[in-house]
Design an enzyme around this catalytic site. Structure first.
Site, PDB file in Angstrom:
ATOM      1  N   GLY A 288       0.793  -1.256   0.179  1.00  0.00           N
ATOM      2  CA  GLY A 288      -0.158   0.051  -0.015  1.00  0.00           C
ATOM      3  C   GLY A 288       1.083   1.287   0.050  1.00  0.00           C
ATOM      4  CB  SER A 289       0.247   4.638   1.319  1.00  0.00           C
ATOM      5  OG  SER A 289      -1.014   4.777   0.732  1.00  0.00           O
ATOM      6  CB  THR A 290       4.711   1.621   3.466  1.00  0.00           C
ATOM      7  OG1 THR A 290       4.124   0.370   2.948  1.00  0.00           O
ATOM      8  CG2 THR A 290       3.857   1.927   4.624  1.00  0.00           C
ATOM      9  CE  LYS A 292       0.047   6.498  -2.272  1.00  0.00           C
ATOM     10  NZ  LYS A 292      -0.772   6.897  -1.426  1.00  0.00           N
TER      11      LYS A 292
END
Lengths: 586, 378
Positions: A288-290, A292
Site C-alpha cells: 500500500g501507501s508505504t 509510495k
C-alpha cells in the site's frame, strides 16, 4: 573281614576320585583354552557398548550477552521391561511422577522382550529425582542435553527451536544448526546386565566438541519493548496478527523482530503452526501507501521530478483507462513533498507516470524487492514483483501506490532503511559473531553495504518530506514523538478476498519510520493484520511506532533532537551555563 | 612337613583364595544392595573365624570321643531337619526351606546332618562288622535313619545335598563291606525314585534340559550355565586379572555362592582355576593318606567319609559350573559364601587331622576293642 579288603575298596574309590579330577582338568582345558576365542567373543558382544557423548549445543546470546538459548544437562528415564518385577506398582508410581495416564505407562513397561523403552525424556530435575529416589527395578536414567530458552516466547520466531534430539527445526536453530550442533564424541565401555556403564572398564574415549555460540545483533530489552507494544496494539485494534521490525538503518543490524501470534520455543508443539511462522520474512502483503516512498525515491533519483514540483491531484478522482483512482481526501495541487505527506494516490501515480514504468520497475528491483534480503533466517521469501513484460496498462496506476506488488515486512523495512541511510542499502543481518566454546571468534559478520540504490541527495530530500507525515497535516499525527524528529510513511492496503477482489473489510495497516530523522538510530516497521474497526496505518500502526520508538531511543541513550525537548532534558545548571556564555557568532 | 600340616595349609590356601574371591565377586552387589561393599566379606571372615574355632576343637578332641555322641548327633540333626518346616523357626528363600533362624543368623541343618550321617555310619559300620551282611540285624536300622534324613533333606527340596549324602553313605557302606547283593538292589531302587523326583518338579526338568542343551534357551533355562561358560572361556589361560571380571556384573547369577568358581576362572584363568582344582586334589590325596593309615576301622571309615564328602562336593560343584553335570545347589567347600557349610567343613577337616595324629597308636586299637565289646543295639 580282613584289613586288606577294605583298603582295596577304599583305593578303588580313591582311583575313581582321581579320574574325576582328570576329567575336571580336561573340561577346564576345553572351556578355557580350546573354546576361549568363541566364548570370549560372545562375552565381548554381551559387555561391550559404545556410548555417544552428546556435545553441548552452542548457546545464543543477544548483543548484551544475555542468553537466549542454552543447553543444560538433564536426565531421561527409560525402562527395561524384562527387569521390572512388579509392573502394576511400577506403572502406578511412574504415572504419578510423570503425571501421565497410567495405561500409557503400563503399555510401555509391559512390552515383553523389549530391552529399552523411553518413559520420559529430558525430565525436569525434580521429577527425575523423585523417580530415582523410588529405586525401582528395571528403571534407568540417561543423561541428555536439553535446549532451554530462558526468555520464553521472546524472539521465538528468530531463534526457532529444536526437536527432541536437538536438531534445529526453525529460525536460527535451523539456519546455524551445523555450527551450533558441535561434534559428538564416543567411548567404548562395558556395561552390567542392567545396561549401566561400568566406569572402571571404560576402554577408549573421544571427547565431544561443543557447538559454537551465536552472538546476535538483537537486544532483549528492545525486543521486549517491541513485543509488549505490538501485543497492546493487536489487542486494542483487534488485529489477527502483526509484525514489528526494529533495525539500525546505518548498519542493517536487526535489533528486534516480532510477530503476533507467537509461541514459546520451550514447548513449540503446544502451539498451532501458524503461530510459529515468522511473518516478518515469510508473509507477502501488498504494502500500500508505504510503497509510495519507493516510487518517489526512484523518481527523485532519476531526476524525473523534484521535491517541489507540483501535481494536480484531480480533486480526488483520476481516470486511468477503464479504472478510476480515488484519494481518501480530495486534493487540488500538491507538491511532491505534500504527496508524500498526505499520501495522495493520484499524486503518486502521476509521479510514476512521469518516471515511466521501465525506470519504476528497475528502481523497485534495485531497492531489493522480488528477492530475499538475505537476513540469514530460513524460509525467507522474495515477494512478488511482476516482470515488466507482464505489466498491464493499469500497472502504472497500481504499483506506485503499493498494489500489484507483494513484499515481505523485512523487505519494506530494508527499503525504508535505505532511504534513512542516505540511499545506501545495508544488508539486514542478525548474527554478529560465531564463537567457539573458548570464546575464540570463528566467524564475524560486519555491516555490509548491498548497493547504492539512490543518490544521497535524493534520499535526504525524501527523508525531509517524510518528516511531514507524523504531523497534524500528515497521515500519522499519532506517530509524532515529543523528543525526536520522525520521518515515516503510513500504509493501508486492502487484503484480497478469496474471490480475487479487494476486500472492503480486511486491511493491513502499517507504518514505517525512522528517528531521529536527520541521523537515524532506529528504523521501525509496524504492521497490523486486519485491525478492526479502525484500520488506517496512521491510526493503528502509528501509535505503536510512537511508543516503541520513544522507549527504544531512550534505552539506546540517543540524545533528543527536538528544540523544545532540549529544554526538558538540559538541567537548570546547564541552561544557566548556556545563558551565561557570550554569543560570539554575531 | 607332615601330612597334617600340609593338609592344614592346603585348606588355609583355599580359604585365602575364597576370601579374596568373595570380595571380588560380591563387592558391587553388596555396595548396591546394602550400601556396604564389605558386607559379604565381613560375614565370610566371621564364619571362617567360627569355622577355625570348630576346627581347633575337633583337631584337639580324640575322634574316638565322638563315637559316644554319634547316635545323639544323628537324632539331633533329624530333629533340626524337621524344625525347618516349623513356621516361625524355619526360613524359606527361593522356594526352598533350608534354614533355621538363630538370632541374627540363619543356619542350614542339612550341613550338620551331613556330618552326623558320616559320624554315625562310621560308628555303626565299625561296630556291626560281623552282622554286616545281615539285612535285618545289621543294615535295617542305619538305613532307616539314613532314609529318614535323606527324605527330610529332599523335601526342602535340596537335591544336591541329598545326592551328596547318598553318595558318601554309599561309598562308606561299600568300603565297610556291605555285599553287592544288598547294595545293588538299593541302588536300583533309587533309580525310579530319582527319575520321579526330577520329572515331578518343573524346575528340575528344566535344569536337566538346560544341561543337555543350554543353547536351546540361552535367555531362559540355559542362561546361568551359558554365563558360566562365557566367564570361564573369557578367562582363557591366564585370566582377565584379579577383580577384572565382567560377568560378575549381574550376568552370572550366584557369582559369590555356587558359581564362584566361574569367576575364579574368568579372573585368574585356567592357571588359577587349575590351582584351585589342584588344591582340592591335594585335600583328596592327603586325606586318603590319613585314611589309609588310620589306626582303626572306625577311623578309616570316618576319614574316608570326610574326604569323600569334601572331594565330592568340590567335584560336583566344579562339574556343574563347567556344564558337566546338571545344576544343583551345592557350594564349593572353603570358597563359596555360606556360613553353616564353612563351619562344618572346617570341623570335618579338624576331625580328619585328629585321625592323622593317631597314626600308629596302639592305644587306639585298644580303644577300638573296648568300644566294640559294648552292647549297643543301634
Amino acid at each position: 573281614m580282613s584289613g586288606n579288603r577294605y583298603r582295596l575298596k577304599s583305593n578303588s574309590v580313591y582311583a575313581l576320585f582321581l579320574l574325576c579330577f582328570v576329567a575336571l582338568y580336561a573340561r577346564l582345558f576345553v572351556l578355557q583354552v580350546v573354546r576361549h576365542d568363541a566364548l570370549a567373543t560372545r562375552g565381548e558382544d554381551l559387555h561391550r557398548f559404545n556410548v555417544k557423548i552428546d556435545p553441548r549445543r552452542g548457546n545464543i546470546y543477544d548483543r548484551e550477552n544475555r542468553p537466549l538459548a542454552m543447553s543444560v544437562r538433564v536426565k531421561s528415564a527409560y525402562a527395561v521391561p524384562e527387569d521390572i518385577r512388579s509392573p502394576e506398582e511400577t506403572a502406578d508410581l511412574i504415572s504419578q511422577c510423570l503425571k501421565a495416564p497410567r495405561e500409557e505407562v503400563a503399555a510401555k513397561i509391559e512390552k515383553k522382550g523389549r530391552k529399552f523403552v523411553w518413559l520420559g525424556r529430558k525430565l525436569d530435575g525434580r521429577i527425575a529425582d523423585r523417580i530415582e529416589s523410588l529405586q525401582l527395578d528395571g528403571i534407568g536414567f540417561r543423561e541428555e542435553v536439553r535446549r532451554v530458552y530462558p526468555q520464553g516466547p521472546l524472539m521465538s520466531h528468530v531463534i526457532g527451536f529444536v526437536d527432541i534430539d536437538n536438531r534445529g527445526l526453525e529460525g536460527l536453530e535451523l539456519q546455524h544448526d551445523g555450527a551450533m550442533r558441535g561434534q559428538a564424541g564416543w567411548m567404548a565401555s562395558r556395561r552390567d546386565r542392567k545396561g549401566r556403564e561400568i566406569m572402571t572398564l571404560r576402554s577408549s574415549e573421544v571427547q565431544s566438541i561443543d557447538g559454537y555460540d551465536l552472538d546476535l545483533t538483537m537486544d532483549v530489552v528492545i525486543q521486549h519493548i517491541a513485543e509488549s507494544e505490538l501485543e497492546n496494539g493487536c489487542r486494542k485494534f483487534n488485529a489477527v496478527g502483526g509484525c514489528v521490525i526494529v533495525m539500525n538503518p546505518q548498519t542493517g543490524a536487526i535489533l528486534a523482530m516480532c510477530n503476533r501470534p507467537t509461541y514459546d520455543p520451550n514447548c513449540p508443539s503446544e502451539y498451532p503452526q501458524e503461530a510459529r511462522r515468522n511473518r516478518c520474512i515469510t508473509d507477502v502483503y501488498e504494502p500500500g501507501s508505504t510503497f509510495k516512498v519507493v516510487t518517489v525515491a526512484c523518481a527523485l533519483d532519476k531526476g524525473a521530478v523534484s521535491i517541489d514540483d507540483s501535481f494536480f491531484c484531480e480533486n480526488g478522482a483520476f481516470r486511468v483507462g477503464r479504472h478510476t483512482l480515488h484519494d481518501v481526501h480530495k486534493y487540488g495541487t500538491l507538491t511532491t513533498a505534500e504527496i508524500v505527506k498526505k499520501s495522495s494516490n493520484i499524486g503518486a501515480v502521476k509521479i510514476a507516470m512521469r518516471l515511466g514504468d521501465r525506470f519504476l520497475h528497475g528502481g523497485i528491483r534495485r531497492f531489493g524487492f522480488g528477492v530475499p534480503t538475505g537476513v540469514g533466517l530460513p524460509g525467507e521469501v522474495g515477494g512478488i514483483v511482476h516482470p515488466l513484460a507482464q505489466w498491464s496498462g493499469l500497472s502504472i496506476a497500481a504499483v506506485p501506490m503499493g498494489q500489484e506488488i507483494g513484499v515481505t515486512p523485512i523487505q519494506m523495512a530494508a527499503a525504508a532503511a535505505t532511504i534513512a541511510n542516505g540511499g545506501l542499502a545495508m544488508k539486514p543481518y542478525i548474527v554478529e559473531t560465531i564463537r567457539d566454546s573458548s570464546g575464540r571468534v570463528v566467524r564475524s559478520f560486519s555491516p555490509e553495504a548491498r548497493a547504492r540504490v539512490i543518490s544521497e541527495a535524493a534520499a535526504s530530500v525524501l527523508a525531509r518530506a517524510m518528516e511531514g507525515v507524523p504531523t497534524r497535516e500528515g497521515t500519522a499525527p499519532k506517530a509524532e514523538l515529543k523528543d525526536y524528529t520522525v520521518a515515516g510513511k503510513t500504509g493501508t492496503s486492502q487484503k484480497v478476498d478469496p474471490d480475487g477482489r479487494y476486500s472492503h473489510s480486511r486491511f493491513v495497516g502499517s507504518f514505517v519510520g525512522f528517528a531521529p530523522a536527520r541521523n537515524p538510530a532506529v528504523l521501525i516497521l509496524v504492521l497490523l493484520d486486519e485491525p478492526k474497526p479502525v484500520y488506517y496505518g496512521g491510526s493503528v500502526a502509528g501509535p505503536i511506532f510512537k511508543e516503541i520508538a520513544g522507549r527504544v531511543l531512550k534505552y539506546l541513550g540517543v540524545p533528543p533532537d527536538k528544540e523544545d525537548a532540549g529544554a526538558i532534558v538540559v538541567s537548570d545548571t546547564g541552561r544557566r551555563l548556556a545563558a551565561a556564555r557570550p554569543v560570539k557568532a554575531e | 612337613m607332615n601330612q597334617r600340616t600340609l593338609l592344614f595349609f592346603t585348606v588355609v590356601l583355599l580359604l585365602s583364595i575364597g576370601i579374596v574371591m568373595i570380595y571380588s565377586t560380591s563387592a558391587i552387589f553388596a555396595q548396591e544392595r546394602f550400601n556396604d561393599g564389605y558386607y559379604y566379606l565381613k560375614r565370610q571372615a566371621l564364619w571362617i573365624a567360627l569355622g577355625l574355632g570348630a576346627f581347633a576343637v575337633a583337631m584337639n578332641t580324640d575322634y574316638h570321643n565322638l563315637r559316644a555322641h554319634s547316635v545323639t548327633l544323628i537324632f539331633g540333626s533329624l530333629a533340626l531337619l524337621a524344625l525347618v518346616y516349623v513356621p516361625g523357626i524355619g526360613r524359606s528363600a527361593g522356594g526352598a526351606s533350608r534354614w533355621i533362624r538363630l538370632g541374627g543368623f540363619s543356619f542350614q541343618p542339612s550341613e550338620i546332618a551331613k556330618l552326623a550321617l558320616i559320624l554315625y555310619m562310621a560308628d555303626v559300620m565299625a561296630r556291626k562288622q560281623r552282622q554286616i551282611d545281615r539285612f535285618w540285624r545289621g543294615l535295617a536300622v542305619p538305613l532307616l535313619l539314613f532314609g529318614t534324613a535323606l527324605g527330610l533333606i529332599i523335601l526342602q527340596p535340596d537335591l544336591g545335598t541329598t545326592i551328596l549324602c547318598a553318595l558318601v553313605t554309599g561309598i562308606m557302606l561299600f568300603v565297610a563291606g556291605v555285599r553287592m547283593r544288598l547294595l545293588a538292589p538299593l541302588c536300583l531302587a533309587s533309580v525310579p525314585a530319582i527319575y520321579a523326583l526330577v520329572f515331578s518338579s518343573h524346575y528340575r526338568t528344566r535344569r536337566i534340559m538346560a544341561f543337555v542343551n543350554p543353547w536351546a534357551d540361552p535367555e531362559g533355562t540355559g542362561f546361568q550355565i551359558i554365563q558360566s561358560f562365557i566367564a570361564l572361556g573369557s578367562g582363557g589361560l591366564t585370566g582377565l586379572g584379579l577383580a577384572q571380571s565382567r560377568q560378575k556384573f549381574y550376568y552370572l547369577p550366584a557369582a559369590h555362592t555356587d558359581f564362584i568358581f566361574s569367576i575364579i576362572g574368568e579372573e585368574l584363568g585356567m592357571i588359577g582355576a587349575g590351582i584351585v582344582v589342584t588344591l582340592f586334589l591335594a585335600v583328596l590325596v592327603l586325606g586318603m593318606r590319613i585314611c589309609r593309615k588310620a589306626p582303626d576301622f572306625y577311623g578309616h571309615l570316618l576319614a574316608l567319609g570326610i574326604v569323600s564328602m569334601l572331594t565330592l562336593q568340590a567335584i560336583i560343584n566344579i562339574a556343574v559350573v563347567t556344564g558337566s553335570l546338571p545344576t544343583k545347589g551345592l557350594p564349593l567347600p572353603f570358597i563359596s559364601f555360606g556360613g553353616s557349610s564353612m563351619v562344618f567343613n572346617l570341623f570335618a577337616v579338624g576331625v580328619l587331622i585328629n585321625i592323622g595324629r593317631h597314626v600308629g597308636s596302639d592305644l587306639a586299637v585298644h580303644y577300638l576293642e573296648k568300644r566294640e565289646d559294648r552292647t549297643m543295639r543301634i
